[in-house]
Design a protein around this motif. Structure first.
Motif, PDB file in Angstrom:
ATOM      1  N   ILE A  63     -43.255  -8.309  11.819  1.00 53.31           N
ATOM      2  CA  ILE A  63     -42.408  -8.634  10.331  1.00 53.31           C
ATOM      3  C   ILE A  63     -41.577  -9.698  10.482  1.00 53.31           C
ATOM      4  CG2 ILE A  63     -40.656  -7.303   9.113  1.00 53.31           C
ATOM      5  CD1 ILE A  63     -42.286  -4.804   9.917  1.00 53.31           C
ATOM      6  N   ALA A  64     -41.001  -9.745  11.558  1.00 50.50           N
ATOM      7  CA  ALA A  64     -39.815 -11.011  11.709  1.00 50.50           C
ATOM      8  C   ALA A  64     -40.475 -12.120  11.353  1.00 50.50           C
ATOM      9  CB  ALA A  64     -39.098 -10.927  12.975  1.00 50.50           C
ATOM     10  N   THR A  65     -41.770 -12.663  11.815  1.00 53.89           N
ATOM     11  CA  THR A  65     -42.258 -13.721  11.711  1.00 53.89           C
ATOM     12  C   THR A  65     -42.712 -14.033  10.168  1.00 53.89           C
ATOM     13  OG1 THR A  65     -43.337 -13.784  13.978  1.00 53.89           O
ATOM     14  CG2 THR A  65     -44.466 -15.206  12.471  1.00 53.89           C
ATOM     15  N   VAL A  66     -43.074 -13.002   9.859  1.00 52.94           N
ATOM     16  CA  VAL A  66     -43.642 -13.292   8.170  1.00 52.94           C
ATOM     17  C   VAL A  66     -42.326 -13.656   7.334  1.00 52.94           C
ATOM     18  CG1 VAL A  66     -44.137 -11.997   6.182  1.00 52.94           C
ATOM     19  CG2 VAL A  66     -45.460 -11.662   8.345  1.00 52.94           C
ATOM     20  N   PHE A  67     -41.188 -13.243   7.537  1.00 51.95           N
ATOM     21  CA  PHE A  67     -40.107 -13.539   7.005  1.00 51.95           C
ATOM     22  C   PHE A  67     -39.201 -14.744   7.418  1.00 51.95           C
ATOM     23  CE2 PHE A  67     -40.534  -8.971   5.685  1.00 51.95           C
ATOM     24  CZ  PHE A  67     -40.695  -9.226   4.576  1.00 51.95           C
ATOM     25  N   LEU A  68     -39.600 -15.324   8.707  1.00 53.32           N
ATOM     26  CA  LEU A  68     -39.066 -16.374   9.340  1.00 53.32           C
ATOM     27  C   LEU A  68     -39.673 -17.691   8.737  1.00 53.32           C
ATOM     28  CD1 LEU A  68     -37.755 -15.502  12.823  1.00 53.32           C
ATOM     29  CD2 LEU A  68     -36.129 -16.014  10.810  1.00 53.32           C
ATOM     30  N   VAL A  69     -40.957 -17.651   8.839  1.00 51.92           N
ATOM     31  CA  VAL A  69     -41.864 -18.933   8.433  1.00 51.92           C
ATOM     32  C   VAL A  69     -41.400 -19.633   7.118  1.00 51.92           C
ATOM     33  CG1 VAL A  69     -43.957 -19.790   7.974  1.00 51.92           C
ATOM     34  CG2 VAL A  69     -43.799 -18.436   9.949  1.00 51.92           C
ATOM     35  N   ALA A  90     -30.864 -29.634   8.818  1.00 47.32           N
ATOM     36  CA  ALA A  90     -32.341 -29.040   8.408  1.00 47.32           C
ATOM     37  C   ALA A  90     -33.127 -28.705   9.846  1.00 47.32           C
ATOM     38  CB  ALA A  90     -33.204 -30.079   7.587  1.00 47.32           C
ATOM     39  N   ILE A  91     -32.655 -29.745  10.943  1.00 49.16           N
ATOM     40  CA  ILE A  91     -33.269 -29.738  12.002  1.00 49.16           C
ATOM     41  C   ILE A  91     -32.993 -28.746  12.789  1.00 49.16           C
ATOM     42  CG2 ILE A  91     -33.941 -31.188  14.182  1.00 49.16           C
ATOM     43  CD1 ILE A  91     -34.221 -33.627  12.049  1.00 49.16           C
ATOM     44  N   VAL A  92     -31.711 -28.539  13.204  1.00 53.23           N
ATOM     45  CA  VAL A  92     -31.052 -27.577  13.976  1.00 53.23           C
ATOM     46  C   VAL A  92     -31.506 -26.232  13.580  1.00 53.23           C
ATOM     47  CG1 VAL A  92     -29.025 -26.181  14.943  1.00 53.23           C
ATOM     48  CG2 VAL A  92     -29.132 -28.996  14.744  1.00 53.23           C
ATOM     49  N   PRO A  93     -31.213 -25.698  12.312  1.00 57.42           N
ATOM     50  CA  PRO A  93     -31.931 -24.420  12.097  1.00 57.42           C
ATOM     51  C   PRO A  93     -33.587 -24.474  12.192  1.00 57.42           C
ATOM     52  CG  PRO A  93     -31.028 -25.225   9.983  1.00 57.42           C
ATOM     53  CD  PRO A  93     -30.700 -26.320  11.192  1.00 57.42           C
ATOM     54  N   MET A  94     -34.232 -25.330  11.739  1.00 58.64           N
ATOM     55  CA  MET A  94     -35.548 -25.298  11.710  1.00 58.64           C
ATOM     56  C   MET A  94     -36.102 -25.323  13.497  1.00 58.64           C
ATOM     57  SD  MET A  94     -38.379 -28.463  11.000  1.00 58.64           S
ATOM     58  CE  MET A  94     -36.924 -29.149   9.937  1.00 58.64           C
ATOM     59  N   SER A  95     -35.340 -25.819  14.248  1.00 62.98           N
ATOM     60  CA  SER A  95     -35.631 -25.626  15.532  1.00 62.98           C
ATOM     61  C   SER A  95     -35.378 -24.303  16.291  1.00 62.98           C
ATOM     62  CB  SER A  95     -35.021 -26.827  16.388  1.00 62.98           C
ATOM     63  OG  SER A  95     -33.568 -26.574  16.500  1.00 62.98           O
ATOM     64  N   VAL A  96     -34.453 -23.636  15.852  1.00 63.28           N
ATOM     65  CA  VAL A  96     -34.167 -22.439  16.373  1.00 63.28           C
ATOM     66  C   VAL A  96     -34.745 -21.216  15.515  1.00 63.28           C
ATOM     67  CG1 VAL A  96     -32.035 -20.543  16.452  1.00 63.28           C
ATOM     68  CG2 VAL A  96     -31.692 -23.051  16.525  1.00 63.28           C
ATOM     69  N   PHE A  97     -35.233 -21.551  14.555  1.00 62.07           N
ATOM     70  CA  PHE A  97     -36.194 -20.490  13.795  1.00 62.07           C
ATOM     71  C   PHE A  97     -37.502 -20.609  14.557  1.00 62.07           C
ATOM     72  CE2 PHE A  97     -33.807 -20.967   9.408  1.00 62.07           C
ATOM     73  CZ  PHE A  97     -33.206 -19.952   9.895  1.00 62.07           C
ATOM     74  N   MET A  98     -38.055 -21.727  14.972  1.00 64.90           N
ATOM     75  CA  MET A  98     -39.378 -21.992  15.601  1.00 64.90           C
ATOM     76  C   MET A  98     -39.179 -21.253  17.062  1.00 64.90           C
ATOM     77  SD  MET A  98     -40.978 -25.471  14.301  1.00 64.90           S
ATOM     78  CE  MET A  98     -39.560 -26.632  14.908  1.00 64.90           C
ATOM     79  N   ILE A 111     -47.391 -23.585  16.808  1.00 66.20           N
ATOM     80  CA  ILE A 111     -48.208 -23.069  15.666  1.00 66.20           C
ATOM     81  C   ILE A 111     -47.483 -22.481  14.314  1.00 66.20           C
ATOM     82  CG2 ILE A 111     -49.823 -21.222  14.873  1.00 66.20           C
ATOM     83  CD1 ILE A 111     -50.848 -21.214  17.811  1.00 66.20           C
ATOM     84  N   ALA A 112     -46.192 -21.948  14.707  1.00 63.28           N
ATOM     85  CA  ALA A 112     -45.533 -21.747  13.256  1.00 63.28           C
ATOM     86  C   ALA A 112     -44.911 -22.903  12.871  1.00 63.28           C
ATOM     87  CB  ALA A 112     -44.300 -20.739  14.007  1.00 63.28           C
ATOM     88  N   GLY A 113     -44.520 -23.716  13.258  1.00 69.25           N
ATOM     89  CA  GLY A 113     -44.208 -25.164  12.874  1.00 69.25           C
ATOM     90  C   GLY A 113     -45.385 -25.747  12.160  1.00 69.25           C
ATOM     91  N   LEU A 114     -46.512 -25.744  12.368  1.00 69.89           N
ATOM     92  CA  LEU A 114     -47.600 -26.385  11.952  1.00 69.89           C
ATOM     93  C   LEU A 114     -47.844 -25.727  10.462  1.00 69.89           C
ATOM     94  CD1 LEU A 114     -49.771 -27.228  14.769  1.00 69.89           C
ATOM     95  CD2 LEU A 114     -48.598 -28.970  13.303  1.00 69.89           C
ATOM     96  N   ILE A 115     -47.627 -24.220  10.664  1.00 72.58           N
ATOM     97  CA  ILE A 115     -48.053 -23.712   9.488  1.00 72.58           C
ATOM     98  C   ILE A 115     -46.961 -23.645   8.334  1.00 72.58           C
ATOM     99  CG2 ILE A 115     -48.088 -21.320   8.384  1.00 72.58           C
ATOM    100  CD1 ILE A 115     -49.268 -20.178  11.080  1.00 72.58           C
TER     101      ILE A 115
END
Length: 515
Positions: free
Chosen positions: A130-136, A335-343, A388-392
């Motif tokens: 569930i967390a992944t679905v809403f984080l991607v 953009a890059i900092v939160p993106m990296s932490v989300f991944m 993989i999450a980043g590629l999606i």
């Protein structure tokens, strides 16, 4: 390419090289295990915790969406400062409690917390999914935000899709090598540039386009009063009830946001988190600057086609290329900092809970201990999932720019439904697994139904709050309907030594262990 575009593009390229270097070099001499990669071995002090968590709150949305909302709607954008500040106040209590519980049992994610609390690996897997679905969608939003920022700062010379790919590569390189510590170090560079940019713009923009802040406020009151009162200017019903309910929902949700929990668990001690919770609200003062610039733009660019470009339209219109580039780099790093932490958060959720055999809390699991080889394998799987999450998200940004972004509208409301199973259950010992799951599915169903039928907000109330109330009611009803003792007693678990010398005063407790 014009001279201004060449200067801005060169500065951007050098900044990206410096970002990779800082992120990668931060890992030198550090342990190579999963705990170091995911939560920096719980060793970050107050300064780096502050930089890391501040970096997550000041994203590309701060430069684009904040100014855009202010340009389009006006006062409803104040919810952003309100919920972050209230959330940090809640985090003053919740953060140390989560740190103590997770440190005692060697947990590194919200999926670990849920699995350990209910002694059930399937519960941990469900939370991770569930967390992944809403984080991607958040990753995709940051990738697309990076594209818009870079395209604007280079005067259109760098294509949106090229910028998206660059942002993905930069973030992936240092997050795969250095993990959370790399994000913290890059946050230091980012915050220096952000503070410079917003302080400069706070003085420059009103003086350049108007006669200072006083004239700006006078004209807002005289010419655009609807921007200064709820529900704002054509905001679609974002009135007082929406503001209060959204502030409450987001303030609670941010405390169990996977990236926030990663920040909690990377701290040296609960006291570091308490001091950080006191300092972080001050950082939110910076958000008033893009709000003010967005409100200035209607006087200068009344027919701006894309409100999200309000800030950068004024910047590129009035400043020389070197300053445009510096402000653009600040936006790009935001953009890059939160993106990296989300991944990283997604990789951590999946690596141990889904692919690494769990944390050993499930009585049915055969796993009895974790060897160094297991730790290395789990880390590699976590890094693979991170990639993989980043590629999606990158694929969505390049080929389906509106698909996942539409889902991001639901992200906070969906993640809010994890609050009972991840947080409340740590304090309420009686909550049963059946109750927690029944409440979770009910809350998700309500949120999705309201969104799909166009009833969010419902009578002015944020749909996520409606879902969370239904979630709590069902969880409590199912829990009390099932007599205590019907669920199997959890298997005794060994405890790891608590890291640090301080103990949280409100330490949550796990269910009683069987003798």
């Amino acid at each position: 390419m014009s001279g201004s575009a060449a200067i801005a593009t060169t500065v951007f390229g050098l900044a990206m090289i410096a970002t990779i270097a800082i992120g990668v070099l931060s890992a030198r001499g550090r342990d190579k295990g999963l705990a170091e990669w995911s939560v920096s071995s719980r060793g970050l002090g107050v300064l780096f915790i502050w930089l890391l968590m501040a970096g997550e709150t000041y994203t590309s949305f701060s430069f684009l969406g904040t100014a855009g909302w202010s340009y389009s709607f006006g006062v409803p954008i104040l919810y952003l400062v309100a919920y972050l500040t209230v959330g940090f106040a809640v985090g003053y209590v919740v953060g140390p409690a989560i740190w103590t519980y997770a440190s005692r049992h060697g947990l590194i994610s919200i999926a670990d917390l849920a699995e350990h609390r209910f002694r059930s690996r399937p519960v941990g897997i469900l939370v991770a999914v569930i967390a992944t679905v809403f984080l991607v969608p958040y990753i995709q939003v940051q990738i697309q935000g990076m594209g818009v920022v870079v395209n604007a700062m280079t005067y259109g010379s760098v294509d949106l899709k090229v910028a998206a790919v660059v942002s993905f590569v930069v973030a992936e390189v240092f997050i795969l090598v250095s993990g959370l510590r790399g994000s913290a170090w890059v946050s230091a560079l980012k915050d220096v540039l952000v503070i410079f940019a917003v302080v400069f713009l706070a003085v420059y923009v009103p003086m350049h386009y108007l006669d200072g802040l006083g004239d700006f406020m006078h004209r807002m009151v005289a010419e655009k009063p609807e921007w200064l009162t709820f529900p704002g200017h054509e905001s679609g019903g974002k009135g007082g009830m929406w503001f209060v309910s959204t502030t409450l929902l987001n303030a609670v949700t941010i405390t169990i946001f996977p990236t926030t929990v990663a920040g909690y668990l990377s701290a040296k001690s609960p006291n570091a988190l308490r001091r950080n919770a006191v300092l972080l609200p001050w950082y939110q003062l910076l958000l008033f600057v893009p709000m003010m610039i967005g409100a200035t733009a209607p006087f200068v660019l009344p027919a701006l086609g894309n409100p999200d470009l309000a800030l950068f339209s004024l910047v590129t219109d009035s400043l020389p290329a070197p300053l445009v580039a510096l402000i653009g780099v600040a936006g790009a790093l935001s953009a890059i900092v939160p993106m990296s932490v989300f991944m990283l958060a997604i990789g951590t959720l999946w690596g141990r809970t889904l692919l690494g055999g769990g944390n050993g809390a499930d009585p049915r699991s055969r796993r009895t201990g974790r060897t160094p080889a297991d730790d290395v394998r789990t880390k590699r799987l976590s890094q693979l999932v991170c990639l993989i999450a980043g590629l999606i998200a990158l694929g969505g940004a390049l080929f389906y720019p509106n698909t996942l972004v539409q889902l991001s509208v639901l992200s906070y409301e969906g993640l809010a439904q994890l609050v009972p199973v991840v947080l409340l259950a740590l304090f309420w010992r009686r909550m049963t697994k059946a109750g927690a799951l029944a409440g979770l599915f009910t809350g998700l169903a309500v949120v999705v139904a309201l969104w799909a039928t166009g009833n969010d907000p419902l009578y002015g109330v944020n749909g996520g709050i409606v879902g969370l109330v239904a979630n709590l009611v069902v969880a409590a009803a199912v829990t009390f309907a099932r007599p205590a003792g019907q669920e199997p007693a959890p298997r005794p678990l060994g405890r790891t030594p608590t890291t640090g010398t301080d103990q949280a005063p409100a330490t949550p407790v796990a269910p009683k262990e069987a003798p």
